[in-house]
Write an enzyme that holds these catalytic residues in place. Structure first.
Site, PDB file in Angstrom:
ATOM      1  N   PRO A 363      44.167  37.600  38.706  1.00  0.00           N
ATOM      2  CG  PRO A 363      44.873  36.219  36.955  1.00  0.00           C
ATOM      3  CD  PRO A 363      43.862  36.324  38.057  1.00  0.00           C
ATOM      4  CG  ASP A 537      40.311  37.001  35.565  1.00  0.00           C
ATOM      5  OD1 ASP A 537      41.476  36.606  35.327  1.00  0.00           O
ATOM      6  OD2 ASP A 537      39.514  36.396  36.326  1.00  0.00           O
ATOM      7  CG  HIS A 538      46.417  38.762  31.891  1.00  0.00           C
ATOM      8  ND1 HIS A 538      46.224  38.264  30.619  1.00  0.00           N
ATOM      9  CD2 HIS A 538      47.519  39.556  31.814  1.00  0.00           C
ATOM     10  CE1 HIS A 538      47.166  38.716  29.814  1.00  0.00           C
ATOM     11  NE2 HIS A 538      47.966  39.513  30.514  1.00  0.00           N
ATOM     12  NE  ARG A 539      41.654  33.954  36.855  1.00  0.00           N
ATOM     13  CZ  ARG A 539      40.916  33.725  37.926  1.00  0.00           C
ATOM     14  NH1 ARG A 539      41.101  32.627  38.633  1.00  0.00           N
ATOM     15  NH2 ARG A 539      39.987  34.569  38.312  1.00  0.00           N
ATOM     16  CB  VAL A 540      38.754  35.719  31.165  1.00  0.00           C
ATOM     17  CG1 VAL A 540      37.595  35.706  30.190  1.00  0.00           C
ATOM     18  CG2 VAL A 540      38.480  34.771  32.328  1.00  0.00           C
TER      19      VAL A 540
END
Ligand code: CAO
Length: 565
Positions: A363, A537-540
């Protein structure tokens, strides 16, 4: 301690074999005789052992590379020389997996098979080189089967190579003289055939004729002597790129014969996920079929499909790849005008698969910003003038690498990787930079950029970029990056959205700096502005963190003394 080259030893009559597995990486300690890589021809896979004990400094080959005797596999720092074999001697003896059989001999075998087929025909183990007591690990035929000339009967395995043994005659299999687990040697009786296959001429005295017991060469060798089948190995070698992602480090080498590997590749089955039911966990055709059935029925998922399901929240089993997409448009372009078809380069194929996975699974968001490099560019130009004679040109990218290292230290999650539910924070700063080459995009890596000065980084970058363009980068020079920069500054453009180079979590894209009017509170000033495009990375990482990263980077590039703070 000394640095030595470990080379591919004598591998019999194979002109070129494909590297299908890398079993070590830089930094690994390896023992003499430990397997380093697996290579595969159309009929045999072989593990190439190390001739010395030491530490792997650099890999000189990559997955999919073609190698031959003498190709350098890696650079080894030898820590233990006493009693070690010379680089070539031990493996040469150990690896003569599919030795040459003189053309006349192969022809004799073929002729004899053709002339021998009505009575019982003995099939014996052919000359398989220097091996003694090789283990039968797989039997591919059963009593009653109709056997074709050169059909693979069984797979034997030494500690270093697996080989398929072809039949030297055609006919119906009457008796198998060996079983899985048996140890066999050249000339051992392995099967008795009877009756002729339609294409094979019969003579009643076949079993007594020496020609009948003359072994068939392992098929690759025979193919070379037999123009009719000479095209098969070429096609097979071309296919010998592993089905699983080529950048994925192999975890536990799957044991399987070349034909099973080929079968798995054709079905797209990731062999390292298949549980082997054969001897010592060896994967058989039946295991691959059973794995395929289980996936098709939805009973299990491949690791890749599972990851996709997790990250997209969709199932892959029901809707064609989990994305529910309509099929790729297929057009006959020649209806609209003249066309020429050209295959993608190997690099484009490999990087394309990686880019697609990274674009789909991450993402990703891109933050664009501008930073003022007026003073830095003036410094760069004047320094280059002063150092004209040194032959090293300082580039803006070298400053960017150094500035990014500072930003990565301040915002460590940008220098991390996701591992399940955890983050791995790297304490090293290896910076990859995208290089445009005639064969496609490559990403050489400046290792330990935090410990290097601008001059050294500039010099290394120049050398690595040249190697990339000449197609001479080693795998070690392209791996291990913790963050990547993609600079289009030398070409042009304003902003773009670079794709993250997984398992990294961010990438910095840079375009061409231009003079812009910048308001200083009282008036517009002409300033040299560098466009930045940071994809993360939008997860991180969160948007606020990304904005802070860009602002901080801009401050450093605006006043490079901040690097020292
Ligand atoms: N703004 C303005 N000018 C720039 C600049 C920038 N951001 N970056 C470089 N330049 C200038 C350099 O100063 C140089 O000019 P001079 O010859 O007058 O000094 C010129 O552009 C050429 O630079 P370069 O490209 O040779 O050197 P580099 O260090 O900037 O880049 C490399 C090296 C290997 C990164 C580059 O050659 C390259 O391959 N870039 C393409 C990367 C790419 O394809 N990215 C896309 C990936 S996604 O598909």
């Amino acid at each position: 301690m000394s640095l030595i080259e470990i080379k591919v030893p004598d591998i019999g009559d194979f002109a070129e074999v494909t590297v299908i597995e890398l079993m070590v990486k830089p930094g690994d300690t390896v023992k003499a005789e430990q397997s380093l890589i697996t290579v595969e021809s159309d009929k045999a896979s072989m593990e190439i052992p190390c001739s010395h004990t030491g530490v792997v400094k650099e890999l000189k080959i990559a997955l999919g590379d073609k190698v031959k005797e003498g190709s350098v596999v890696l650079m080894l720092e030898v820590v233990e020389t006493a009693g070690a074999a010379t680089p070539d001697a031990t493996p040469a003896a150990a690896i003569a997996a599919a030795p040459a059989i003189p053309a006349e001999k192969a022809q004799t075998a073929t002729d004899s098979a053709v002339s021998a087929a009505v009575g019982p025909v003995e099939v014996r183990l052919p000359d398989i080189g220097d091996f003694k007591d090789v283990a039968v690990i797989e039997i591919m035929v059963k009593v009653g089967d109709s056997i074709q000339l050169e059909q693979s009967l069984m797979t034997v395995e030494s500690d270093k190579a697996a080989m398929e043994i072809p039949s030297s005659a055609a006919g119906v299999l009457k008796e198998l003289k060996i079983k899985v687990g048996d140890k066999v040697n050249i000339g051992d009786l392995i099967a008795i055939l009877e009756g002729a296959a339609p294409t094979v001429a019969a003579t009643p005295t076949a079993s007594a004729a020496p020609a009948v017991t003359a072994p068939a060469a392992p098929v690759a060798t025979t193919a070379a002597a037999n123009p009719a089948s000479a095209t098969a190995p070429v096609a097979a070698v071309a296919l010998a790129v592993p089905a699983h992602n080529p950048t994925t480090a192999p975890v536990g080498l799957p044991h399987a014969s070349p034909s099973v590997r080929k079968f798995a590749r054709e079905l797209g089955v990731p062999l390292n996920e298949v549980r082997g039911s054969g001897l010592k966990g060896r994967i058989t055709d039946a295991d691959v079929q059973s794995f395929t059935r289980s996936v098709m029925s939805g009973a299990i998922q491949t690791i890749a499909a599972e990851a996709k399901t997790k990250s997209t929240g969709t199932s892959t089993s029901s809707d064609g790849g989990g994305l529910g997409l309509i099929p790729w448009p297929k057009l006959d372009f020649s209806k609209f005008g003249p066309v020429e078809r050209k295959d993608l380069s190997r690099i484009k194929k490999i990087s394309g698969a990686n880019l697609l996975r990274n674009a789909i699974l991450i993402p990703a968001v891109t933050n664009h910003d501008d930073c003022d490099i007026t003073d830095l560019e003036a410094f760069r130009v004047s320094t280059n003038k002063e150092n004209e004679k040194s032959g090293v040109k300082i580039t803006m990218l070298a400053f960017l690498i150094k500035a990014c290292v500072s930003a990565l230290k301040k915002f460590p999650e940008f220098n991390s990787s996701l591992d399940g539910d955890a983050l791995i924070y790297k304490q090293y700063y290896h910076i990859g930079f995208a290089a445009d080459t005639p064969n496609g995009l490559m990403v050489p890596v400046i290792k330990d950029a935090d410990k290097k000065g601008i001059m050294q980084i500039s010099q290394e970058m120049g050398e690595l970029a040249k190697k990339a363009r000449d197609g001479k980068l080693s795998p070690a020079e392209m791996t291990g990056a913790s963050f990547t920069i993609s600079s289009l500054g030398g070409i042009g453009g304003r902003y773009f959205t670079p794709i993250i180079n997984a398992p990294e979590v961010a990438i910095m894209g840079v375009c061409k700096s231009t003079m812009q009017p910048v308001w200083d509170g009282k008036a517009f000033q002409p300033r040299l502005m560098l466009p930045l495009s940071l994809t993360w990375d939008h997860r991180v990482i969160d948007g606020a963190g990304a904005a802070r990263f860009n602002v901080y980077l801009g401050q450093i590039l605006g006043d490079f003394r901040r690097v020292l703070l």
